[in-house]
Design a protein around this motif. Structure first.
Motif, short mmCIF file in Angstrom:
data_model
loop_
_atom_site.label_atom_id
_atom_site.label_comp_id
_atom_site.label_asym_id
_atom_site.label_seq_id
_atom_site.Cartn_x
_atom_site.Cartn_y
_atom_site.Cartn_z
N UNK A 181 0.84 -1.20 0.00
CA UNK A 181 0.00 0.00 0.00
C UNK A 181 0.88 1.25 0.00
N UNK A 182 0.27 2.37 -0.39
CA UNK A 182 0.96 3.66 -0.42
C UNK A 182 0.31 4.57 0.61
N UNK A 183 1.13 5.20 1.42
CA UNK A 183 0.62 6.06 2.48
C UNK A 183 1.23 7.46 2.37
N UNK A 184 0.45 8.47 2.78
CA UNK A 184 0.96 9.83 2.90
C UNK A 184 0.75 10.25 4.35
N UNK A 185 1.84 10.33 5.10
CA UNK A 185 1.78 10.60 6.54
C UNK A 185 2.15 12.05 6.81
N UNK A 186 1.23 12.82 7.45
CA UNK A 186 1.57 14.20 7.83
C UNK A 186 2.83 14.19 8.71
N UNK A 187 3.59 15.25 8.65
CA UNK A 187 4.85 15.29 9.37
C UNK A 187 4.66 15.26 10.90
N UNK A 188 3.45 15.59 11.37
CA UNK A 188 3.23 15.52 12.82
C UNK A 188 2.85 14.10 13.27
N UNK A 189 2.85 13.13 12.32
CA UNK A 189 2.56 11.73 12.65
C UNK A 189 3.84 10.89 12.60
N UNK A 190 4.87 11.41 13.27
CA UNK A 190 6.16 10.70 13.28
C UNK A 190 6.08 9.33 13.91
N UNK B 103 3.40 17.99 1.55
CA UNK B 103 2.29 17.74 2.46
C UNK B 103 2.51 16.53 3.38
N UNK B 104 3.69 15.93 3.36
CA UNK B 104 3.95 14.82 4.27
C UNK B 104 4.94 13.81 3.72
N UNK B 105 5.13 12.75 4.49
CA UNK B 105 6.06 11.69 4.10
C UNK B 105 5.31 10.62 3.32
N UNK B 106 5.74 10.37 2.10
CA UNK B 106 5.14 9.33 1.26
C UNK B 106 5.89 8.03 1.49
N UNK B 107 5.15 6.95 1.78
CA UNK B 107 5.74 5.63 1.98
C UNK B 107 5.02 4.60 1.12
N UNK B 108 5.78 3.78 0.45
CA UNK B 108 5.23 2.58 -0.21
C UNK B 108 5.75 1.39 0.57
N UNK B 109 4.83 0.62 1.17
CA UNK B 109 5.24 -0.44 2.09
C UNK B 109 4.51 -1.75 1.79
N UNK B 110 5.11 -2.82 2.31
CA UNK B 110 4.44 -4.12 2.40
C UNK B 110 4.21 -4.34 3.89
N UNK B 111 2.94 -4.32 4.30
CA UNK B 111 2.63 -4.40 5.74
C UNK B 111 1.52 -5.41 5.99
N UNK B 112 1.31 -5.72 7.26
CA UNK B 112 0.25 -6.65 7.61
C UNK B 112 -1.11 -6.05 7.27
N UNK B 113 -2.03 -6.90 6.83
CA UNK B 113 -3.36 -6.44 6.42
C UNK B 113 -4.06 -5.65 7.54
N UNK B 114 -3.83 -6.10 8.80
CA UNK B 114 -4.46 -5.40 9.93
C UNK B 114 -3.90 -3.99 10.09
N UNK B 115 -2.60 -3.82 9.87
CA UNK B 115 -2.01 -2.49 9.96
C UNK B 115 -2.54 -1.59 8.86
N UNK B 116 -2.72 -2.15 7.68
CA UNK B 116 -3.26 -1.37 6.57
C UNK B 116 -4.67 -0.88 6.91
#
Length: 426
Positions: free
Chosen positions: A375-384, A404-417
């Motif tokens: 999944x791809x996430x865009x995390x605001x910088x205040x969500x360190x 507008x924030x930190x972009x991450x492309x990750x492979x994570x557990x379905x529950x975390x997604x």
């Protein structure tokens, strides 16, 4: 050690077996009894077998066979007689009276081996509990066997659990069992705390299971050597039955943020005493909490299919029969099997020489991380804190610092997604 001292340790044993047609391979069962005797520091000097429709209630063997055993025991200078099955209290008493020699059965032999091999406090407590529970109804018939000289395999000998000589009194043994249970409860509490920490970490747990001497400890050592943490140690690795009894847990760091806990468990065996499974249940319960079981099979053993069935039955008894499993056909090099290779949920390898370790690791990761999604996430910088969580618990494929924030492309557990779905972007 000098040669003379080694000779004093070995105890001369006569093996006795009754074939009533229930064994899939009676000869193999007797061979295994011989291996157990050797593991218990005995020297096998003779074997006597008999075929019966059913065991004799009084002597296990037929009455006429008792005299043959007495004569043969004298000829081969046996010091102890070992039977390839559990004997009833009355059978032990009758045989003891007729043969005037220490009498052991297969269960007692396995308990003795566990006593010799137990190293940690928990293992020693578990073994002593199982032995005393087995001895309790057999006190009269087992008296001479327990006090026999010349070997370390006596059920109350100095070697092994190291317990002081107990007066063979039912009341005192029952009191000792109560003490052991209280001590075990304290040890188990600590084990449960450590187990809960591992569960809450969300790191998958993989348990090595299988027949004794199939190569579980060898596989753990190869993985620890290549992917373990520097502070972790390898476990005892030896070509013998029940070389290790203690459950060991190691962290395997795969280098791509897909770590897992690897658990090495005590090996199973044909006719594993029920009391041992019960006494070691808290240790073996590590298997029940595993996300994946890796059954290690010595494919070079002609009886490997029977060993797999014993493993299946034992796992059912531990309520672990429904956990996903892959099968490792170890020692493929000893029987001409092609290795290393993966065939479905099976891995063919030769752990002793390291052949197939990478293939095994690949299949394990595929199975335990099957619930992971990209999944791809865009995390605001205040969500360190969220960013740190994904850095630690997910495989980061790519990252980019945007306005507008930190972009991450990750492979994570379905529950975390699902938990952080508000940050997911298309």
């Amino acid at each position: 050690m000098g040669e003379q001292e080694t000779e004093q340790i070995l105890e001369r044993a006569l093996l006795v077996g009754v074939d009533i047609g229930e064994e899939e391979d009676f000869d193999h069962s007797m061979e295994e009894l011989g291996s157990l005797a050797q593991a218990c520091e005995m020297q096998v000097t003779g074997i006597i077998t008999q075929r019966l429709v059913a065991p004799n209630k009084a002597f296990y063997v037929g009455p006429g066979k008792v005299e043959e055993i007495r004569e043969y025991a004298g000829q081969c200078e046996a010091e102890v007689i070992v039977f390839d099955n559990a004997l009833s209290p009355s059978q032990i008493r009758n045989l003891q009276r007729e043969l005037d020699m220490p009498i052991l059965d297969r269960t007692t032999l396995i308990l003795d081996i566990f006593a010799i091999r137990a190293k940690t406090r928990e293992a020693k407590l578990q073994v002593e509990t199982a032995r005393l529970q087995y001895l309790l109804p057999r006190l009269v018939g087992m008296h001479d066997a327990l006090g026999r000289q010349g070997g370390a395999s006596g059920a109350l000998s100095n070697k092994g659990t190291g317990e002081k000589k107990l007066e063979l009194d039912r009341r005192k043994i029952e009191h000792r069992i109560s003490e052991l249970r209280r001590e075990l409860a304290e040890v188990e509490q600590g084990r449960n705390i450590r187990r809960q920490k591992r569960i809450h970490s969300r790191i998958p747990q993989v348990a090595l299971v299988g027949y004794t001497n199939a190569g579980k400890s060898t596989i753990m050592n190869r993985l620890v050597e290549q992917y373990g943490q520097a502070s972790e140690k390898t476990v005892l690795e030896k070509d013998m039955l029940f070389a290790t009894l203690d459950t060991s847990v190691r962290t395997i760091e795969t280098g791509d943020n897909k770590p897992f806990f690897l658990v090495d468990t005590v090996g199973f065996i044909h006719k594993l005493p029920h009391g041992l499974i019960k006494a070691f249940r808290s240790t073996l319960e590590e298997v029940r909490y595993a996300d994946l079981l890796v059954q290690v099979v010595d494919v070079s053993d002609p009886q490997y299919r029977q060993h797999m069935e014993v493993t299946r039955q034992t796992l059912e008894e531990l309520d672990a029969g429904d956990i996903p499993m892959i099968v490792v056909y170890n020692k493929s090099d000893l029987c001409g099997r092609e290795y290393p290779r993966i065939a479905g949920d099976h891995v063919y390898m030769a752990a002793a020489e390291g052949g197939g370790v990478e293939e095994l690791l690949s299949l394990v990761k595929e199975k335990i991380y099957a619930e992971h999604v990209n999944c791809k996430l865009l995390l605001p910088y205040d969500q360190g804190g969220v960013a740190s969580y994904f850095m630690e618990h997910a495989t980061v494929i790519g990252q980019e610092y945007r306005e507008d924030g930190l972009f991450l492309e990750v492979s994570c557990h379905r529950q975390d997604a699902g938990k952080y779905s508000r940050y997911i972007i298309q």
